[in-house]
Design a protein around this motif. Structure first.
Motif, mmCIF file in Angstrom:
data_model
loop_
_atom_site.group_PDB
_atom_site.id
_atom_site.type_symbol
_atom_site.label_atom_id
_atom_site.label_comp_id
_atom_site.label_asym_id
_atom_site.label_seq_id
_atom_site.Cartn_x
_atom_site.Cartn_y
_atom_site.Cartn_z
ATOM 1 N N GLY A 662 65.529 64.499 75.457
ATOM 2 C CA GLY A 662 66.771 65.158 75.051
ATOM 3 C C GLY A 662 67.871 64.197 74.684
ATOM 4 N N ALA A 663 67.506 62.932 74.450
ATOM 5 C CA ALA A 663 68.531 61.924 74.170
ATOM 6 C C ALA A 663 69.069 62.065 72.768
ATOM 7 C CB ALA A 663 67.949 60.526 74.364
ATOM 8 N N GLU A 664 70.363 61.839 72.646
ATOM 9 C CA GLU A 664 70.964 61.776 71.324
ATOM 10 C C GLU A 664 70.535 60.475 70.665
ATOM 11 O OE1 GLU A 664 75.031 61.867 72.282
ATOM 12 O OE2 GLU A 664 75.031 63.938 72.999
ATOM 13 N N ARG A 665 70.349 60.494 69.335
ATOM 14 C CA ARG A 665 69.914 59.299 68.637
ATOM 15 C C ARG A 665 71.046 58.270 68.650
ATOM 16 N NH1 ARG A 665 65.734 57.931 65.696
ATOM 17 N NH2 ARG A 665 64.919 60.039 65.864
ATOM 18 N N VAL A 666 70.735 57.067 69.174
ATOM 19 C CA VAL A 666 71.723 55.997 69.268
ATOM 20 C C VAL A 666 71.304 54.843 68.370
ATOM 21 C CG1 VAL A 666 72.451 56.598 71.588
ATOM 22 C CG2 VAL A 666 70.526 55.053 71.282
ATOM 23 N N ALA A 667 72.284 54.032 68.025
ATOM 24 C CA ALA A 667 72.020 52.961 67.071
ATOM 25 C C ALA A 667 71.230 51.817 67.694
ATOM 26 C CB ALA A 667 73.348 52.424 66.529
ATOM 27 N N ALA A 668 71.465 51.546 68.953
ATOM 28 C CA ALA A 668 70.805 50.413 69.602
ATOM 29 C C ALA A 668 70.792 50.649 71.088
ATOM 30 C CB ALA A 668 71.537 49.105 69.277
ATOM 31 N N PRO A 669 69.838 50.062 71.803
ATOM 32 C CA PRO A 669 69.759 50.284 73.229
ATOM 33 C C PRO A 669 70.918 49.753 74.022
ATOM 34 C CG PRO A 669 68.097 48.687 72.504
ATOM 35 C CD PRO A 669 68.747 49.230 71.294
ATOM 36 N N SER A 670 71.765 48.944 73.430
ATOM 37 C CA SER A 670 72.907 48.399 74.166
ATOM 38 C C SER A 670 74.109 49.313 74.129
ATOM 39 C CB SER A 670 73.288 47.028 73.592
ATOM 40 O OG SER A 670 73.660 47.145 72.246
ATOM 41 N N VAL A 671 74.027 50.429 73.438
ATOM 42 C CA VAL A 671 75.173 51.321 73.355
ATOM 43 C C VAL A 671 75.534 51.806 74.755
ATOM 44 C CG1 VAL A 671 75.911 53.577 72.551
ATOM 45 C CG2 VAL A 671 74.712 52.043 70.994
ATOM 46 N N GLY A 672 76.824 51.876 75.021
ATOM 47 C CA GLY A 672 77.283 52.397 76.296
ATOM 48 C C GLY A 672 77.604 51.325 77.305
ATOM 49 N N SER A 680 67.614 43.525 81.377
ATOM 50 C CA SER A 680 66.686 42.620 80.700
ATOM 51 C C SER A 680 66.699 41.250 81.347
ATOM 52 C CB SER A 680 67.047 42.500 79.216
ATOM 53 O OG SER A 680 66.886 43.738 78.558
ATOM 54 N N ALA A 681 67.897 40.762 81.696
ATOM 55 C CA ALA A 681 68.010 39.458 82.346
ATOM 56 C C ALA A 681 67.340 39.476 83.713
ATOM 57 C CB ALA A 681 69.477 39.058 82.469
ATOM 58 N N ARG A 682 67.536 40.561 84.458
ATOM 59 C CA ARG A 682 66.937 40.648 85.793
ATOM 60 C C ARG A 682 65.417 40.690 85.715
ATOM 61 N NH1 ARG A 682 69.717 44.223 90.378
ATOM 62 N NH2 ARG A 682 71.705 43.147 90.519
ATOM 63 N N VAL A 683 64.899 41.499 84.807
ATOM 64 C CA VAL A 683 63.447 41.616 84.670
ATOM 65 C C VAL A 683 62.856 40.293 84.206
ATOM 66 C CG1 VAL A 683 61.617 42.767 83.381
ATOM 67 C CG2 VAL A 683 63.514 44.108 84.288
ATOM 68 N N ALA A 684 63.529 39.622 83.267
ATOM 69 C CA ALA A 684 63.032 38.344 82.755
ATOM 70 C C ALA A 684 62.983 37.284 83.853
ATOM 71 C CB ALA A 684 63.903 37.870 81.598
ATOM 72 N N GLU A 685 63.918 37.336 84.809
ATOM 73 C CA GLU A 685 63.919 36.367 85.908
ATOM 74 C C GLU A 685 62.639 36.453 86.734
ATOM 75 O OE1 GLU A 685 67.406 37.055 88.172
ATOM 76 O OE2 GLU A 685 68.784 36.229 86.665
ATOM 77 N N LEU A 686 62.014 37.646 86.767
ATOM 78 C CA LEU A 686 60.765 37.834 87.518
ATOM 79 C C LEU A 686 59.539 37.634 86.643
ATOM 80 C CD1 LEU A 686 61.642 40.961 89.712
ATOM 81 C CD2 LEU A 686 61.815 38.537 90.300
ATOM 82 N N GLY A 687 59.737 37.195 85.403
ATOM 83 C CA GLY A 687 58.610 36.998 84.494
ATOM 84 C C GLY A 687 58.139 38.270 83.823
ATOM 85 N N GLY A 688 58.988 39.295 83.817
ATOM 86 C CA GLY A 688 58.612 40.571 83.211
ATOM 87 C C GLY A 688 59.286 40.795 81.878
ATOM 88 N N GLU A 689 59.183 42.023 81.394
ATOM 89 C CA GLU A 689 59.737 42.368 80.082
ATOM 90 C C GLU A 689 60.292 43.788 80.141
ATOM 91 O OE1 GLU A 689 58.331 42.655 75.387
ATOM 92 O OE2 GLU A 689 56.846 42.525 77.001
ATOM 93 N N LEU A 690 61.444 43.997 79.535
ATOM 94 C CA LEU A 690 62.056 45.317 79.460
ATOM 95 C C LEU A 690 62.252 45.692 78.003
ATOM 96 C CD1 LEU A 690 64.683 46.948 81.639
ATOM 97 C CD2 LEU A 690 65.215 46.786 79.212
ATOM 98 N N THR A 691 61.852 46.903 77.654
ATOM 99 C CA THR A 691 62.047 47.414 76.293
ATOM 100 C C THR A 691 62.725 48.772 76.372
ATOM 101 O OG1 THR A 691 59.846 48.442 76.283
ATOM 102 C CG2 THR A 691 60.027 46.202 75.397
ATOM 103 N N ALA A 692 63.516 49.084 75.347
ATOM 104 C CA ALA A 692 64.216 50.366 75.299
ATOM 105 C C ALA A 692 64.477 50.719 73.846
ATOM 106 C CB ALA A 692 65.521 50.291 76.081
ATOM 107 N N GLY A 693 64.357 52.002 73.531
ATOM 108 C CA GLY A 693 64.650 52.417 72.165
ATOM 109 C C GLY A 693 64.146 53.821 71.883
ATOM 110 N N MET A 694 64.517 54.328 70.719
ATOM 111 C CA MET A 694 64.113 55.670 70.289
ATOM 112 C C MET A 694 62.732 55.621 69.660
ATOM 113 S SD MET A 694 66.701 57.678 71.051
ATOM 114 C CE MET A 694 66.331 59.130 70.058
ATOM 115 N N SER A 695 61.897 56.608 70.007
ATOM 116 C CA SER A 695 60.584 56.746 69.374
ATOM 117 C C SER A 695 60.702 57.601 68.120
ATOM 118 C CB SER A 695 59.594 57.398 70.354
ATOM 119 O OG SER A 695 59.490 56.642 71.537
#
Length: 708
Positions: A662-672, A680-695
């Motif tokens: 039900g998300a409104e379409r946003v221009a980029a995951p950093s909106v808000g 992303s910084a926290r996940v990267a510190e543990l050697g992981g990866e975070l992704t976000a965006g509209m399908s």
């Protein structure tokens, strides 16, 4: 043969004192000093006046081994004791004066070279201590800010929620009043979180004014920025930058603005910020009339807490003026980071500079005394004195001045001037020429590249005895001048290099402390946003829901009020977590809290939790990602939306996924805001990866993969 044995033994023991790792207050050190004293004093009966110069080692080591209140008097006592010894050995009055000057200067030379080597080691080993102390101080201040701004507010939510629940059926009006107070507190606390979080990032007026200027220019507004201020305490700078942001937002929202002026001024007692524009004048007299009420109130409260004021007036020629006045504070960030009088870096810098200057002045005094006792006429003394004093000024004021960086051209100019001052008296005095060529030799090593520096150094060493030999000076004196030039040049180079090293290490410690504090502030800002944002949003949301339900479903409204009290208690715990620095969260608790909040917002929630035991840091990061994801769902989703939260562990990887259709379409995951960037910084510190965006199908997907 015996003299060689004594010298080898004495300088062998001196190596012990020269080691940076030597414990100067240890019993073995006192024993070594006693052995060296025996080897220095006993041969006086055998070698006579030729051995008297060795006592400078004993004097220098005494200052290092004993506390200052004992060591320095011992240096003076040892030097003075040489007077009767010299008289017994048949020395003249002039010889005694030279011995006294040589004792003081020589003792300081050995003390300075040995002591500074040890100080560099100490300061280097303690380079992280200042940063740790500054971070600890910052945590205390941050904890105080949290308690003042959030702790007291959140502590009122629980009792008000209980009071409202008890009055839902018996006194609905009072219940609504209590819930209204909860809403006000929650909204105000959210504004506090945003302000404090933004303030604990590195807020720079210069950088922020550039950003504001760019925004206004993009809106076709002509901007003129004038700023003049020194380093401000972080809490003052934070408020000034926050007012600048809010004032720029006002200008952007105002009709008819074509010109904007931003002026920053600082005097002895005030810091002033003026934001002017030529837009329409509104009816409201509020400082920030178009800003959110809670945000404006919080900002004004912060200004007044500093003892300042924020006002908006109409300019005489038309337009608006936003005027901020705050006191500059008493402690700048630089002052708060630098150590106090007992800080080893500050003490080392002071000692290094003091020793270096005293030794160099001693060289000049020695030259003048030598010429005085040799019966030079007044004109010769004045000529030599003028050149020697000028050489000393150039040496201390430019070449050996800690922290002064000379350009390449300036280096050559200063070195050329030193050459003139060293050899300038030669055409005037001839065989009477007496100067400090060691200043020139040591300065060449400091100012030139190594190859060129050593070339000049050797050239000076060769030139001095050659000049003396040409003037038919006694061969022994020629050798003495050559040795004196060699020793003086090396001492000038060594003391200056070590003093510079101490000052550079002190600056490096300050920079490390500044970076450590900046990182700690970023952590505060991130944790405030990630840990408290959802809790306060949930309190606001549930309070609004309880207000709507009071008339139609009092039981459900009471249930929501109970949950408000629970969330407030959790938020208070989060405040303590952030302040103490131990952010360990429960993924299970967060998932239940997320489900409750989303259901209250009329979002259909599905939880799929399949994971085993996770390390605390992984569990905490995933819980934080879940909080931010749910906050985004609340912010961007319409009612009736569906959200699916999945946590599954496969082998050594664990994945958290939040899918919202039900998300409104946003221009980029950093909106808000900066939440996703923080995650992303926290996940990267543990050697992981975070992704976000509209399908493609219109769903918003937030996914975090972290090694388990």
């Amino acid at each position: 043969m015996q003299a060689g044995f004594y010298l080898a033994a004495i300088f062998g023991l001196q190596v012990y004192f020269g080691r940076p790792q030597t414990q100067v207050r240890a019993p073995v050190t006192y024993a070594v000093l006693a052995a060296q004293a025996f080897l220095i004093l006993v041969p006086l009966t055998q070698f006579g006046i030729s051995w008297t110069g060795m006592h400078v080692l004993l004097a220098a080591n005494a200052v290092q081994v004993f506390p200052p209140r004992i060591g320095w008097p011992l240096l003076a006592l040892i030097s003075a004791a040489m007077v009767p010894v010299q008289l017994l050995l048949g020395a003249t009055t002039a010889d005694i004066g030279e011995v006294l000057i040589g004792s003081v200067v020589g003792g300081l030379e050995f003390y300075g070279l040995t002591r500074l080597a040890r100080l560099i080691t100490v300061v280097h080993a303690a380079r992280a201590e200042l940063g740790e102390a500054a971070v600890a101080k910052e945590r205390i201040r941050f904890a105080g800010d949290l308690h003042e701004l959030l702790g007291l507010s959140l502590s009122t939510v629980g009792p008000k929620a209980v009071s409202a629940k008890e009055a839902v059926k018996t006194d609905p009006a009072r219940a609504k009043e209590e819930v209204g107070e909860i809403l006000k507190v929650a909204r105000h606390a959210l504004a506090d979180v945003r302000l404090v979080a933004s303030g604990y990032r590195e807020a720079s007026f210069k950088d922020e004014s550039r950003t504001v200027e760019s925004m206004l220019i993009d809106s076709d507004i002509e901007v003129e920025v004038e700023g003049s201020h020194s380093d401000l305490p972080v809490h003052v700078r934070t408020v000034v930058v926050a007012v600048l942001r809010a004032g720029a937002a006002e200008v952007l929202q105002r009709e008819g603005v074509t010109r904007c002026g931003i002026t920053m001024r600082q005097s002895a007692g005030t810091v002033e910020l003026d934001i002017t524009d030529d837009g329409e004048v509104g009816d409201s007299t509020a400082a920030l009339p178009t800003a959110a009420t809670d945000t404006a109130a919080t900002l004004i409260d912060r200004v007044e807490a500093l003892g300042g004021s924020l006002s908006r007036t109409v300019r005489p020629g038309g337009g608006n003026l936003l005027h901020l006045v705050v006191p500059p504070g008493t402690t700048t960030e630089s002052d708060s980071l630098r150590g106090g009088g007992d800080d080893p870096a500050e003490v080392s810098a002071t000692v290094s500079t003091w020793v270096m200057r005293t030794v160099f002045i001693g060289f000049a005094v020695s030259v003048m005394y030598t010429n005085l006792v040799r019966g030079r006429d007044v004109e010769t003394l004045l000529t030599i004195g003028g050149f020697v004093i000028a050489s000393l000024i150039v040496q201390l004021g430019y070449i050996s001045r800690p922290g002064l960086e000379l350009s390449p051209r300036m280096r050559y100019a200063v070195l050329g001037l030193m050459a003139v001052l060293v050899f300038g008296p030669l055409p005037l005095l001839g065989s009477l020429w007496h100067s400090i060529p060691g200043f020139l030799a040591g300065s060449a090593l400091l100012l030139l590249r190594p190859a060129a520096g050593w070339f000049v150094f050797v050239a000076v060493l060769v030139t001095v005895p050659a000049i003396k030999a040409v003037n038919l000076v006694h061969p022994l004196l020629v050798v003495q001048f050559a040795g004196s030039t060699l020793i003086t040049g090396l001492v000038v180079f060594g003391l200056t290099w070590m003093a510079r090293a101490v000052h550079q290490l002190r600056s490096a410690r300050f920079e490390l402390a500044r970076i450590a504090v900046a990182e700690e502030r970023m952590r505060f800002a991130r944790d405030l946003h990630d840990l408290l944002g959802l809790s306060l949003s949930a309190i606001t949301l549930k309070a609004e829901l309880a207000l709507r339900l009071m008339d139609v479903d009092p039981d459900r409204a009471g249930h929501e009020l109970v949950e408000i009290g629970d969330i407030a208690r959790l938020a208070l715990a989060d405040v303590r977590l952030v302040a103490s620095g131990y952010q360990e969260l429960s993924l299970n608790d967060e998932s239940r809290s997320a489900e409750s909040v989303l259901v209250a917002a009329d979002v259909d929630v599905r939880l799929n939790m399949h994971y085993g035991e996770l390390p605390p840091e992984v569990r905490t990061v995933l819980a934080t990602v879940l909080r931010e994801g749910v906050t985004n769902v609340l912010r961007h989703s319409a009612k009736g939306a569906r959200c699916e939260i999945t946590v599954r562990q496969v082998d050594r990887m664990v994945m958290l996924e939040i899918v919202n259709n039900g998300a409104e379409r946003v221009a980029a995951p950093s909106v808000g805001g900066s939440g996703l960037r923080n995650l992303s910084a926290r996940v990267a510190e543990l050697g992981g990866e975070l992704t976000a965006g509209m399908s493609v199908d219109g769903t918003f997907r937030l996914s975090a993969r972290v090694p388990a």
